[in-house]
Motif scaffolding. Sequence first.
Motif, PDB file in Angstrom:
ATOM      1  N   HIS A 165       0.668   1.813 -10.548  1.00  0.00           N
ATOM      2  CA  HIS A 165       1.039   2.826  -9.547  1.00  0.00           C
ATOM      3  C   HIS A 165       0.068   4.004  -9.665  1.00  0.00           C
ATOM      4  O   HIS A 165      -0.354   4.360 -10.764  1.00  0.00           O
ATOM      5  CB  HIS A 165       2.482   3.285  -9.779  1.00  0.00           C
ATOM      6  CG  HIS A 165       2.999   4.121  -8.656  1.00  0.00           C
ATOM      7  ND1 HIS A 165       2.666   5.445  -8.524  1.00  0.00           N
ATOM      8  CD2 HIS A 165       3.780   3.813  -7.594  1.00  0.00           C
ATOM      9  CE1 HIS A 165       3.242   5.916  -7.425  1.00  0.00           C
ATOM     10  NE2 HIS A 165       3.925   4.948  -6.844  1.00  0.00           N
ATOM     11  N   GLY A 207       4.256   4.272   0.833  1.00  0.00           N
ATOM     12  CA  GLY A 207       3.785   5.603   1.213  1.00  0.00           C
ATOM     13  C   GLY A 207       4.630   6.139   2.353  1.00  0.00           C
ATOM     14  O   GLY A 207       4.383   5.814   3.510  1.00  0.00           O
ATOM     15  N   SER A 208       5.667   6.927   1.978  1.00  0.00           N
ATOM     16  CA  SER A 208       6.530   7.572   2.969  1.00  0.00           C
ATOM     17  C   SER A 208       7.220   6.612   3.937  1.00  0.00           C
ATOM     18  O   SER A 208       7.431   6.947   5.102  1.00  0.00           O
ATOM     19  CB  SER A 208       5.757   8.656   3.721  1.00  0.00           C
ATOM     20  OG  SER A 208       5.319   9.663   2.814  1.00  0.00           O
ATOM     21  N   VAL A 209       7.557   5.425   3.427  1.00  0.00           N
ATOM     22  CA  VAL A 209       8.381   4.523   4.246  1.00  0.00           C
ATOM     23  C   VAL A 209       9.788   5.112   4.301  1.00  0.00           C
ATOM     24  O   VAL A 209      10.318   5.573   3.288  1.00  0.00           O
ATOM     25  CB  VAL A 209       8.442   3.103   3.626  1.00  0.00           C
ATOM     26  CG1 VAL A 209       9.423   2.215   4.391  1.00  0.00           C
ATOM     27  CG2 VAL A 209       7.055   2.462   3.598  1.00  0.00           C
ATOM     28  N   LEU A 231       7.100  -0.925  -0.643  1.00  0.00           N
ATOM     29  CA  LEU A 231       7.437  -0.281  -1.912  1.00  0.00           C
ATOM     30  C   LEU A 231       7.826   1.146  -1.530  1.00  0.00           C
ATOM     31  O   LEU A 231       7.010   1.890  -0.991  1.00  0.00           O
ATOM     32  CB  LEU A 231       6.241  -0.314  -2.867  1.00  0.00           C
ATOM     33  CG  LEU A 231       6.424   0.321  -4.247  1.00  0.00           C
ATOM     34  CD1 LEU A 231       7.611  -0.273  -5.004  1.00  0.00           C
ATOM     35  CD2 LEU A 231       5.151   0.128  -5.089  1.00  0.00           C
ATOM     36  N   VAL A 232       9.079   1.474  -1.789  1.00  0.00           N
ATOM     37  CA  VAL A 232       9.673   2.693  -1.228  1.00  0.00           C
ATOM     38  C   VAL A 232      10.031   3.665  -2.339  1.00  0.00           C
ATOM     39  O   VAL A 232      10.739   3.284  -3.280  1.00  0.00           O
ATOM     40  CB  VAL A 232      10.957   2.321  -0.447  1.00  0.00           C
ATOM     41  CG1 VAL A 232      11.519   3.557   0.250  1.00  0.00           C
ATOM     42  CG2 VAL A 232      10.692   1.196   0.542  1.00  0.00           C
ATOM     43  N   GLY A 233       9.561   4.895  -2.242  1.00  0.00           N
ATOM     44  CA  GLY A 233       9.888   5.904  -3.253  1.00  0.00           C
ATOM     45  C   GLY A 233      11.087   6.734  -2.824  1.00  0.00           C
ATOM     46  O   GLY A 233      12.236   6.330  -2.978  1.00  0.00           O
ATOM     47  N   GLY A 234      10.818   7.902  -2.265  1.00  0.00           N
ATOM     48  CA  GLY A 234      11.859   8.870  -1.912  1.00  0.00           C
ATOM     49  C   GLY A 234      13.072   8.279  -1.203  1.00  0.00           C
ATOM     50  O   GLY A 234      14.215   8.561  -1.574  1.00  0.00           O
ATOM     51  N   LYS A 265      11.131   6.179  -9.427  1.00  0.00           N
ATOM     52  CA  LYS A 265      10.315   7.082 -10.251  1.00  0.00           C
ATOM     53  C   LYS A 265      11.239   7.760 -11.279  1.00  0.00           C
ATOM     54  O   LYS A 265      12.210   7.133 -11.699  1.00  0.00           O
ATOM     55  CB  LYS A 265       9.568   8.098  -9.367  1.00  0.00           C
ATOM     56  CG  LYS A 265       8.835   7.382  -8.226  1.00  0.00           C
ATOM     57  CD  LYS A 265       7.894   8.234  -7.458  1.00  0.00           C
ATOM     58  CE  LYS A 265       7.244   7.387  -6.368  1.00  0.00           C
ATOM     59  NZ  LYS A 265       6.254   8.121  -5.595  1.00  0.00           N
ATOM     60  N   ALA A 277      -0.475   9.130   1.349  1.00  0.00           N
ATOM     61  CA  ALA A 277       0.793   8.882   2.050  1.00  0.00           C
ATOM     62  C   ALA A 277       1.987   8.891   1.097  1.00  0.00           C
ATOM     63  O   ALA A 277       3.123   8.812   1.541  1.00  0.00           O
ATOM     64  CB  ALA A 277       0.729   7.549   2.787  1.00  0.00           C
ATOM     65  N   GLU A 327       0.497   7.043  -9.653  1.00  0.00           N
ATOM     66  CA  GLU A 327       0.937   8.109 -10.572  1.00  0.00           C
ATOM     67  C   GLU A 327       0.652   7.731 -12.030  1.00  0.00           C
ATOM     68  O   GLU A 327       0.327   8.592 -12.849  1.00  0.00           O
ATOM     69  CB  GLU A 327       2.438   8.391 -10.345  1.00  0.00           C
ATOM     70  CG  GLU A 327       2.649   9.118  -9.021  1.00  0.00           C
ATOM     71  CD  GLU A 327       3.982   8.853  -8.347  1.00  0.00           C
ATOM     72  OE1 GLU A 327       4.924   8.369  -9.011  1.00  0.00           O
ATOM     73  OE2 GLU A 327       4.094   9.138  -7.137  1.00  0.00           O
TER      74      GLU A 327
HETATM   75  P1  PGA Z   1       7.211   7.481  -1.283  1.00  0.00           P
HETATM   76  O1  PGA Z   1       6.649   6.774  -2.603  1.00  0.00           O
HETATM   77  O2  PGA Z   1       7.958   6.418  -0.508  1.00  0.00           O
HETATM   78  O3  PGA Z   1       8.112   8.573  -1.777  1.00  0.00           O
HETATM   79  O4  PGA Z   1       6.044   7.983  -0.518  1.00  0.00           O
HETATM   80  C1  PGA Z   1       6.150   5.469  -2.569  1.00  0.00           C
HETATM   81  C2  PGA Z   1       5.677   5.061  -3.946  1.00  0.00           C
HETATM   82  O5  PGA Z   1       5.049   5.876  -4.632  1.00  0.00           O
HETATM   83  O6  PGA Z   1       5.913   3.925  -4.390  1.00  0.00           O
END
Ligand code: PGA
Length: 251
Positions: free
Chosen positions: A93, A209-211, A229-232, A15, A169, A95
């Motif tokens: 996405h 989602g929060s993986v 698909l991993v964010g944070g 992001k 999530a 967002e």
């Molecule tokens: P998150 O984001 O792992 O921080 O929940 C996932 C994403 O939005 O792709």
Amino acid sequence: MQHRIRRPIVAGNWKMNGNAALVGEMQQALESQQFENVSVVVCPPLTYLGTMQSDTFSLGAQNTSDKASGAYTGETSLSMLQECAVEYVIVGHSERREYYAENDQVVAAKVAAVLEAGLTPIFCIGESEQVRDAGKLFEFLASQIDAVLNIIGINAFANVVIAYEPIWAIGTGKTATPEQAQEVHAFIRQHIAKQNGEIAEKMQILYGGSVNGGNAQSIFSQPDVDGGLVGGASLKPNDFITICLAANELR
Ligand code: PGA
């Protein structure tokens, strides 16, 4: 041991986070690993794409224009992304849908453009808490898929990766349970299978989602979950590597 029929993918979506130092750190950390059975994708902000390059992982963009060139201030074309060796593009996405008004038509045009350029779209779908609570989960996801399917046709889905990301999530620390993820992934695959069974069977469907390093293994071990698909957690080299290795070790 038998590996999965579908090769898992773990894509890190930074992001609008990170900096040049993280680029170097992440690149070094990932290159100390061997990922034989998983495709690792890093999607940093646009400005870092040109500075990251690796045989260990692939590059992904977080967004693209669907236009080839021209007077579109602030936009980036697929051919420009290709010059940075980008192979994957995240499209739709939640967002982008929420903050940048990308509706199903915009998303469909972008998926089509990414495919046309020969890159792989990571096409995101996912419901809000309200939709789930109203019992409209499957109807809603089907409509998001159909909006793209109606434009690109079923055959093009052979080259699409779907990411199921329940909005409730994302970034909340509230993960779908492995069973909830499996239920939805199986639904998505069946929905595609109504059009073409072979394409559905081969299609990689990622969970997002929060993986994190602690829950990746249990989510990815579900039969219809083909990675994440991993964010944070993709901003922390050690956590991201733990997640990639969880996918690498799936049987
Ligand atoms: P998150 O984001 O792992 O921080 O929940 C996932 C994403 O939005 O792709």
